[in-house]
Scaffold this motif. Structure first.
Motif, PDB file in Angstrom:
ATOM      1  N   LEU A  12       0.831  -1.193   0.000  1.00 23.70           N
ATOM      2  CA  LEU A  12       0.000   0.000   0.000  1.00 23.70           C
ATOM      3  C   LEU A  12       0.873   1.253   0.000  1.00 23.70           C
ATOM      4  O   LEU A  12       0.621   2.202  -0.752  1.00 23.70           O
ATOM      5  N   ASP A  13       1.914   1.251   0.818  1.00 29.59           N
ATOM      6  CA  ASP A  13       2.811   2.404   0.881  1.00 29.59           C
ATOM      7  C   ASP A  13       3.476   2.639  -0.471  1.00 29.59           C
ATOM      8  O   ASP A  13       3.553   3.780  -0.949  1.00 29.59           O
ATOM      9  N   MET A  14       3.929   1.572  -1.107  1.00 30.71           N
ATOM     10  CA  MET A  14       4.574   1.688  -2.416  1.00 30.71           C
ATOM     11  C   MET A  14       3.606   2.232  -3.460  1.00 30.71           C
ATOM     12  O   MET A  14       3.944   3.116  -4.255  1.00 30.71           O
ATOM     13  N   ALA A  15       2.389   1.697  -3.465  1.00 24.36           N
ATOM     14  CA  ALA A  15       1.393   2.121  -4.452  1.00 24.36           C
ATOM     15  C   ALA A  15       1.004   3.580  -4.234  1.00 24.36           C
ATOM     16  O   ALA A  15       0.872   4.352  -5.192  1.00 24.36           O
ATOM     17  N   ASN A  40       0.955   6.752  -6.752  1.00 24.99           N
ATOM     18  CA  ASN A  40      -0.310   7.455  -7.025  1.00 24.99           C
ATOM     19  C   ASN A  40      -1.067   7.650  -5.715  1.00 24.99           C
ATOM     20  O   ASN A  40      -1.675   6.710  -5.195  1.00 24.99           O
ATOM     21  N   PRO A  41      -1.061   8.866  -5.149  1.00 28.65           N
ATOM     22  CA  PRO A  41      -1.760   9.126  -3.881  1.00 28.65           C
ATOM     23  C   PRO A  41      -3.266   8.874  -3.950  1.00 28.65           C
ATOM     24  O   PRO A  41      -3.922   8.766  -2.910  1.00 28.65           O
ATOM     25  N   VAL A  74      -4.083   3.830   9.264  1.00 31.11           N
ATOM     26  CA  VAL A  74      -3.633   3.826   7.869  1.00 31.11           C
ATOM     27  C   VAL A  74      -4.475   4.777   7.026  1.00 31.11           C
ATOM     28  O   VAL A  74      -3.947   5.528   6.200  1.00 31.11           O
ATOM     29  N   ARG A  75      -5.760   4.761   7.241  1.00 28.35           N
ATOM     30  CA  ARG A  75      -6.652   5.651   6.479  1.00 28.35           C
ATOM     31  C   ARG A  75      -6.240   7.110   6.663  1.00 28.35           C
ATOM     32  O   ARG A  75      -6.150   7.883   5.703  1.00 28.35           O
ATOM     33  N   LYS A  76      -5.960   7.479   7.900  1.00 26.05           N
ATOM     34  CA  LYS A  76      -5.595   8.864   8.187  1.00 26.05           C
ATOM     35  C   LYS A  76      -4.160   9.177   7.749  1.00 26.05           C
ATOM     36  O   LYS A  76      -3.874  10.269   7.252  1.00 26.05           O
ATOM     37  N   HIS A  77      -3.259   8.227   7.946  1.00 26.33           N
ATOM     38  CA  HIS A  77      -1.846   8.440   7.605  1.00 26.33           C
ATOM     39  C   HIS A  77      -1.678   8.747   6.118  1.00 26.33           C
ATOM     40  O   HIS A  77      -0.908   9.635   5.740  1.00 26.33           O
ATOM     41  N   TYR A  78      -2.399   8.007   5.279  1.00 25.94           N
ATOM     42  CA  TYR A  78      -2.271   8.187   3.833  1.00 25.94           C
ATOM     43  C   TYR A  78      -3.357   9.093   3.250  1.00 25.94           C
ATOM     44  O   TYR A  78      -3.334   9.371   2.046  1.00 25.94           O
ATOM     45  N   ASN A  79      -4.288   9.486   4.094  1.00 26.24           N
ATOM     46  CA  ASN A  79      -5.404  10.331   3.644  1.00 26.24           C
ATOM     47  C   ASN A  79      -6.097   9.703   2.437  1.00 26.24           C
ATOM     48  O   ASN A  79      -6.290  10.320   1.394  1.00 26.24           O
ATOM     49  N   LEU A  99      11.547   3.269   6.372  1.00 28.27           N
ATOM     50  CA  LEU A  99      10.667   4.332   5.885  1.00 28.27           C
ATOM     51  C   LEU A  99       9.597   4.718   6.897  1.00 28.27           C
ATOM     52  O   LEU A  99       8.712   5.506   6.595  1.00 28.27           O
ATOM     53  N   GLU A 100       9.688   4.119   8.091  1.00 29.76           N
ATOM     54  CA  GLU A 100       8.762   4.445   9.186  1.00 29.76           C
ATOM     55  C   GLU A 100       7.308   4.306   8.762  1.00 29.76           C
ATOM     56  O   GLU A 100       6.474   5.198   8.984  1.00 29.76           O
ATOM     57  N   VAL A 101       7.022   3.180   8.146  1.00 29.31           N
ATOM     58  CA  VAL A 101       5.663   2.860   7.719  1.00 29.31           C
ATOM     59  C   VAL A 101       4.869   2.383   8.948  1.00 29.31           C
ATOM     60  O   VAL A 101       5.390   1.617   9.755  1.00 29.31           O
ATOM     61  N   PRO A 102       3.636   2.820   9.117  1.00 30.58           N
ATOM     62  CA  PRO A 102       2.846   2.345  10.261  1.00 30.58           C
ATOM     63  C   PRO A 102       2.610   0.845  10.164  1.00 30.58           C
ATOM     64  O   PRO A 102       2.520   0.294   9.064  1.00 30.58           O
ATOM     65  N   TYR A 103       2.537   0.185  11.300  1.00 36.15           N
ATOM     66  CA  TYR A 103       2.293  -1.260  11.295  1.00 36.15           C
ATOM     67  C   TYR A 103       1.373  -1.648  12.441  1.00 36.15           C
ATOM     68  O   TYR A 103       1.222  -0.910  13.422  1.00 36.15           O
ATOM     69  N   ASN A 104       0.760  -2.802  12.317  1.00 37.75           N
ATOM     70  CA  ASN A 104      -0.176  -3.309  13.309  1.00 37.75           C
ATOM     71  C   ASN A 104       0.580  -3.632  14.604  1.00 37.75           C
ATOM     72  O   ASN A 104       1.540  -4.392  14.586  1.00 37.75           O
ATOM     73  N   PRO A 105       0.173  -3.069  15.746  1.00 33.82           N
ATOM     74  CA  PRO A 105       0.875  -3.323  17.003  1.00 33.82           C
ATOM     75  C   PRO A 105       0.875  -4.790  17.422  1.00 33.82           C
ATOM     76  O   PRO A 105       1.674  -5.188  18.276  1.00 33.82           O
TER      77      PRO A 105
END
Length: 244
Positions: free
Chosen positions: A47-50, A54-55, A78-83, A188-194
């Motif tokens: 998801l981060d790569m995609a 393309n935002p 994730v929804r908020k992080h990537y808007n 890249l400090e991507v968010p992840y599931n705790p």
């Protein structure tokens, strides 16, 4: 223009050694109605790569109604992080109500996970994929040596294609290892599931997922009461079986 289905094997071979970003770029160039499937686990990397290409990437997730509380909160993170607009797919209420009424909430421990996954995962996914041209998954070959070891970087989705409709599936992380995924997340400090911090590697529904022990493979934490050969819910089984 969509890729000719006859060209898919050739392109899969040509792109087999290319980067996930190059595979995603190919997918986005050919399919306007392309969707990324995000489960709330380590496939956040694809998801981060995609999103970086393309935002406005289109993303969906499956809400089975039985996910961990941490996963639901992570989906919102994730929804908020990537808007992004995260389309949440739910099971058919009437079918699910009937299943639970007749067999209860934990029938899968006795009868196997097939029927429950079919209602909570496969049917909503089939309903969604019937409306799209191509989709992207976070499948990796190292996730399950027994069932996913031959996952190609792109393929004709034989499990969800229908009469007059050829659905294409891209698996840009096919060649990635778990180590590659976590190097990407950390760098890249991507968010992840705790839940990952508590020993959960492959994360699914709460009743069917548990942490793995040292030296256990990640899929051993899924449906642990069943045989190792049954470690698929069916989302990708049609393609995996077709590959032998």
């Amino acid at each position: 223009m969509p890729i000719d289905t006859l060209d898919i094997p050739r392109l899969a071979e040509e792109y087999a050694s290319k980067s996930p970003q190059q595979i995603l770029q190919l997918a986005m160039e050919h399919y306007e109605d392309l969707w990324v499937s995000f489960s709330g686990a380590d496939d956040v990397v694809v998801l981060d790569m995609a999103w970086k290409i393309n935002p406005d990437v289109k993303v969906f997730t499956l809400d089975t109604g039985r996910l961990h509380a941490e996963t639901y909160r992570f989906l919102e993170t994730v929804r908020k992080h990537y808007n992004i607009e995260l389309q949440v797919l739910s099971p058919d209420r009437d079918v699910l109500d009937e299943y639970v009424r007749k067999k209860g909430l934990f029938d899968f421990y006795e009868s196997g996970h097939g029927e429950c996954c079919g209602i909570r995962k496969i049917e909503p996914l089939r309903r969604k994929l019937a409306t799209v041209d191509a989709w992207v998954t976070g499948q990796r070959r190292d996730q399950s040596p027994g069932t996913r070891s031959h996952v190609p970087v792109m393929e004709l989705d034989t499990g969800f294609s229908g009469p007059g409709k050829n659905l294409v599936k891209f698996n840009p992380l096919a060649n990635y290892t778990s180590e590659d995924v976590w190097n990407y997340i950390r760098m890249l400090e991507v968010p992840y599931n705790p839940l990952h911090e508590r020993g959960f590697i492959s994360i699914g529904c709460e009743p069917c997922t548990r942490p793995v022990l040292p030296n256990q493979h990640e899929r051993e934490g899924r449906w642990w009461w069943e045989e190792a050969t049954q470690k698929e819910c069916g989302l990708h089984a049609g393609n995996l079986i077709a590959k032998g």
